[in-house]
Design an enzyme around this catalytic site. Structure first.
Site, PDB file in Angstrom:
ATOM      1  CB  SER A   1      29.236  36.747  36.570  1.00 35.86           C
ATOM      2  OG  SER A   1      30.427  37.310  37.408  1.00 35.86           O
TER       3      SER A   1
ATOM      4  CE  LYS B   1      32.839  34.195  36.718  1.00 33.95           C
ATOM      5  NZ  LYS B   1      33.194  35.582  36.677  1.00 33.95           N
TER       6      LYS B   1
END
Lengths: 422, 139
Positions: B59, B96
């Protein structure tokens, strides 16, 4: 002035830092061999689960309320504790580490500080840096700081920080009168019933009792406690932990051990751990005690228990020499036909390695360079990476090893175990 | 910090008379032995607050963070807009990029296959720590 800082439900909180799913859920941590409850989350306390309850008695309640059980992970708690103590040590020039999850700070010269605000700073710092909740108590003596910490933890109105000296005399009296006398540091379970029988039920009663009379009825220790409750310090900070006079390593086995070979593996492993501690504090041992016993609670089993002390020819910190002595002792102790449940070793007659008397003739002091290498390697790659052959193979999962079926990874002390994030 | 393998300084714990005294000149290098570089010093600013995590999945490849990378995470830092963070989402630790535009808070993946995680008013974002370094072994 003293501060006492204490981690809330410390073991459970350590587990939650790395497994946030456990937040808000009832969690217990179990003792070695997954026997008894040694730590409880707030949710578990609210269910009325007491400290020390055997896990098997909780199975139904656990299923009903979804209690999560964790095997104790002392590598994790020890590392988090070391971090917490290092952080807390920056809040004062004087620190006494009292246990794995609590420490005293000396607050001399902090008179002009708003200690309640300072306590909130401490809480916020530990919360942010480590994710651990702590409570802070301030008092004029260590005994009062402990009580303040108790209040900070139990009374939501303090929001985790209680400075007794900041309360009005009336508010102090009210608070102390509402705390059970058994909560006072040093009174404990044994003193409490007798004190209550004499009409001393709460902390205020104890503080206002006649110290001389208490000394006659109980002990000089209780007299000192009362003096401390009155705000006169009698107990100093002990900053440097004195070097241990003896080092022990023992465990109950995960399953009974019957043969000498199994006991030898266990004893050699314990010697390895104890010798590491010995070297860390810079001592050498003059003698090794080894002992074995069967399970005293299994009264229908044949019982056997014996210990033996083997002096070393020369004081040493070499794992190999200590193990040789321990195994010689074990051979003499061992009797076949018993179900052994526990073995242990104790290193005795400790002295400072630097001031050891040299022997006139060739002395076998062992090999310090080898031991340094061993400690380095085991420090890098974990306990038991480099070990004596007599300790056996770790992957063999031998019977005597501890049962720790629900252990979390060693998130902070083992490379293979660090958290995985996606 | 135990997680960081800093070798302990060697201790002089042996009696003096056991060490050999070489005759001749001491090594001229002896005065300089302490000058080696320690990667911990370079990568870690706040020892107590620093933790390591391992990356799982794709990711964050757009930010140069690949599956299997070791990340250095500092919990003592205040996370700001644009920082790569470890955050708690649904009880899991996730890595993230933090986007904070006024009251509009989002966690962004750095990969087209992953949607942003939005935080509406009242929803609280828990930042676990701020990623300060990527450590990747090439062999």
């Amino acid at each position: 002035m003293f501060a006492l800082i204490d981690g809330n439900n410390f073991y459970v909180s350590c587990e939650r830092v790395f497994d946030p799913k456990l937040e808000g859920r009832p969690v217990v941590v179990l003792s070695n061999n997954d026997g008894c409850v040694v730590a409880r989350s707030q949710e578990v306390k609210a269910l009325g689960v007491k400290m020390g309850v055997p896990w098997f008695q909780l199975r139904d309640l656990a299923r009903q309320h979804g209690i999560v059980a964790k095997s104790s992970n002392y590598s994790l708690y020890g590392d988090m504790s070391a971090r917490m103590m290092a952080l807390l040590g920056r809040f004062s020039p004087e620190q006494e580490i009292y246990s794995i999850d609590e420490c005293f700070l000396g607050m001399k010269g902090f008179g002009h500080y708003d200690l309640t605000a300072y306590g909130q700073d401490i809480r916020a710092r530990v919360r942010q840096y480590l994710g651990l909740p702590v409570c802070v108590g301030f008092g004029a003596t260590k005994t009062l700081a402990k009580l303040a910490n108790h209040a900070a933890k139990k009374r939501p109105e303090f929001d985790g920080v209680c400075d007794l000296a900041a309360l009005s005399p009336v508010a102090q009296d009210t608070l102390l009168a509402s705390i059970d006398v058994g909560e006072v540091w040093g009174v404990g379970y044994r003193g409490t019933p007798r004190l209550k029988a004499l009409g001393i039920g709460n902390v205020k009663d104890l503080r206002d009792a006649d110290p001389k009379w208490l000394r006659r009825e109980f002990s000089v220790v209780l007299e000192r406690t009362v003096t401390e409750l009155r705000g006169i310090p009698c107990i100093d900070l002990e900053e440097a932990a004195p070097a241990k006079q003896q080092i022990m390593s023992s465990r109950a086995f995960g399953a009974y051990v019957y043969d000498l070979a199994g006991l030898e593996e266990a004893v050699t492993t314990y010697i390895g751990r104890a010798a590491e501690k010995l070297r860390r504090q810079g001592s050498v041992a003059g003698a090794v005690q080894v002992y074995v016993r069967t399970n005293p609670f299994k009264e229908d089993h044949p019982q056997y228990q014996r210990g033996l002390t083997v002096p070393l020819p020369d004081p040493s910190d070499d794992t190999r020499l200590l193990a040789r002595a321990a195994l010689a002792g074990l051979k003499r102790l061992y009797k076949p036909g018993y179900a052994y449940q526990k073995a242990g070793v104790m290193l005795l007659d400790l002295s400072d390695a630097r001031y050891t008397q040299g022997a006139l003739f060739e002395a076998d002091r062992g090999n310090p360079a080898l031991m340094r290498v061993m400690d380095r390697i085991n420090g890098l790659w974990g306990h038991g990476t480099l070990r004596l052959a007599a300790e056996g193979v770790p992957a063999s999962n031998r019977d005597w090893r501890m049962r720790r079926g629900m252990m979390s990874p060693c998130y902070t002390t083992r490379w293979a175990d660090i958290p995985r994030v996606s | 910090m135990i997680a960081i393998p800093t070798p302990q300084p060697p201790r002089a714990t042996r009696p003096l008379f056991l060490s050999r005294v070489p005759a001749g000149f001491p090594s001229p290098a002896e005065d300089y032995v302490e000058c080696s570089l320690d990667l911990n010093e370079h990568l870690i600013e706040h020892r107590e607050a620093t933790f390591f995590v391992r990356v799982k999945g794709q990711s964050m490849t757009g930010a140069g963070i690949s599956d299997g990378d070791l990340l250095v995470v500092d919990r003592s830092l205040e996370a700001g807009d644009g920082d790569i963070v470890v955050a708690v989402v649904d009880g899991e630790l996730t890595i993230k990029r933090l986007s904070r535009r006024g009251s509009h808070v989002r966690l962004l993946a750095e990969h087209p296959g992953f949607a942003p995680i939005e935080f509406k008013d009242g929803q609280e974002l828990t930042v676990w720590g701020v990623v300060t370094s990527i450590v990747r072994r090439l062999r």
